[in-house]
Design an enzyme around this catalytic site. Structure first.
Site, PDB file in Angstrom:
ATOM      1  N   VAL A   1       2.814   3.583   1.863  1.00  0.00           N
ATOM      2  CA  VAL A   1       3.765   4.278   2.317  1.00  0.00           C
ATOM      3  C   VAL A   1       4.939   3.442   2.509  1.00  0.00           C
ATOM      4  O   VAL A   1       4.666   2.037   2.725  1.00  0.00           O
ATOM      5  CB  VAL A   1       3.302   4.425   4.218  1.00  0.00           C
ATOM      6  CG1 VAL A   1       4.539   5.032   4.921  1.00  0.00           C
ATOM      7  CG2 VAL A   1       2.049   5.513   4.209  1.00  0.00           C
TER       8      VAL A   1
ATOM      9  N   HIS B   1      10.092  -4.952  -1.762  1.00  0.00           N
ATOM     10  CA  HIS B   1      10.186  -3.608  -1.156  1.00  0.00           C
ATOM     11  C   HIS B   1       8.854  -3.256  -0.107  1.00  0.00           C
ATOM     12  O   HIS B   1       7.660  -3.391  -0.599  1.00  0.00           O
ATOM     13  CB  HIS B   1      10.257  -2.515  -2.011  1.00  0.00           C
ATOM     14  CG  HIS B   1      10.622  -1.218  -1.338  1.00  0.00           C
ATOM     15  ND1 HIS B   1      11.922  -0.289  -1.903  1.00  0.00           N
ATOM     16  CD2 HIS B   1      10.361  -0.528  -0.296  1.00  0.00           C
ATOM     17  CE1 HIS B   1      12.162   0.848  -1.308  1.00  0.00           C
ATOM     18  NE2 HIS B   1      11.157   0.795  -0.374  1.00  0.00           N
ATOM     19  N   VAL B   2       9.127  -3.539   0.891  1.00  0.00           N
ATOM     20  CA  VAL B   2       7.701  -3.294   2.119  1.00  0.00           C
ATOM     21  C   VAL B   2       7.249  -2.069   1.817  1.00  0.00           C
ATOM     22  O   VAL B   2       7.721  -1.127   1.601  1.00  0.00           O
ATOM     23  CB  VAL B   2       8.162  -3.548   3.481  1.00  0.00           C
ATOM     24  CG1 VAL B   2       9.039  -2.494   4.135  1.00  0.00           C
ATOM     25  CG2 VAL B   2       7.054  -3.642   4.290  1.00  0.00           C
ATOM     26  N   HIS B   3       5.937  -2.113   1.796  1.00  0.00           N
ATOM     27  CA  HIS B   3       5.079  -0.986   1.669  1.00  0.00           C
ATOM     28  C   HIS B   3       3.626  -1.142   2.604  1.00  0.00           C
ATOM     29  O   HIS B   3       2.959  -2.385   2.236  1.00  0.00           O
ATOM     30  CB  HIS B   3       4.772  -0.445   0.275  1.00  0.00           C
ATOM     31  CG  HIS B   3       4.163  -1.973  -0.542  1.00  0.00           C
ATOM     32  ND1 HIS B   3       5.131  -2.625  -0.968  1.00  0.00           N
ATOM     33  CD2 HIS B   3       2.957  -1.942  -0.962  1.00  0.00           C
ATOM     34  CE1 HIS B   3       4.302  -3.482  -1.692  1.00  0.00           C
ATOM     35  NE2 HIS B   3       3.113  -3.231  -1.677  1.00  0.00           N
ATOM     36  N   GLN B   4       3.148  -0.164   2.745  1.00  0.00           N
ATOM     37  CA  GLN B   4       1.837  -0.154   3.643  1.00  0.00           C
ATOM     38  C   GLN B   4       0.725   0.507   2.719  1.00  0.00           C
ATOM     39  O   GLN B   4       0.728   1.442   2.180  1.00  0.00           O
ATOM     40  CB  GLN B   4       2.142   0.551   4.873  1.00  0.00           C
ATOM     41  CG  GLN B   4       0.411   0.750   5.509  1.00  0.00           C
ATOM     42  CD  GLN B   4       0.243   0.147   6.711  1.00  0.00           C
ATOM     43  OE1 GLN B   4       0.134  -1.244   6.654  1.00  0.00           O
ATOM     44  NE2 GLN B   4       0.326   1.003   8.054  1.00  0.00           N
TER      45      GLN B   4
END
Length: 184
Positions: free
Chosen positions: A80, A137-140
């Site tokens: 995400v 780039h932050v992502h889960q």
């Protein structure tokens, strides 16, 4: 029969069966890694500009989207991501954080329905030192887990056997993703 430099014959059975995964060398060698931390080099900034099929996107929201991990730990491994290029969870706006969380919850619900895993791992690696492959780039990660999925391949051979190709898994999850008001 050919022999190695130490005199041992080449190709003599040694009792091991091998699952060759040469496609993993792209990841291991870092060939897909961005040249720098800029949004111009970021695969998570580029993905929304391609078709959902080409970029493996399963769902799009107003602030975030969900896509298949190109190098999955398990079938159905989703990421995400916010559309905005920010490195830290704390840099997300309150609207982005809300949709980020809602999309993660929807990913779990959809994966439960279409893949029936026994559990999940959810998490973010904040910074390269914490294990983030794309730290800018932050992502889960949303990783479905099944009883017994941690078999000897990843533990001993550092190899993961995946029974379904990414495109098929993407179609299954995208079809199961709710549309309209219940998208997250």
């Amino acid at each position: 029969m050919a022999s190695e430099s130490n005199g041992a014959p080449v190709g003599v059975p040694d009792g091991f069966q091998r699952l060759w995964t040469p496609h993993r060398m792209v990841y291991i060698d870092g060939a897909d890694k961005p040249a720098d931390d800029s949004s111009e080099e970021c695969p998570f900034c580029a993905a929304p500009h391609a078709s959902d099929e080409d970029s493996l996107i399963v769902a799009r929201g107003k602030h975030c989207y969900a896509l298949m991990n190109l190098y999955p730990y398990n079938p159905g491994h989703l990421l995400v991501c916010p559309y905005r290029h920010v490195a830290s969870y704390t840099d997300l706006s309150s609207q982005e954080r809300e949709e980020f969380g809602d999309m993660s919850a929807t990913a779990v619900r959809v994966l439960r329905e279409v893949s029936r895993p026994d559990g999940f791992n959810l998490g973010m690696n904040q910074g390269a030192v914490a294990g983030a492959g794309i730290a800018a780039h932050v992502h889960q990660h949303v990783v479905p887990r099944w009883s017994g999925d941690a078999n000897f391949f990843p533990i001993i051979a550092r190899t993961k056997a995946l029974p379904q190709v990414l495109g098929e898994t993407r179609e299954l999850i995208a079809a199961g993703w709710p549309r309209g008001d219940k998208a997250c």
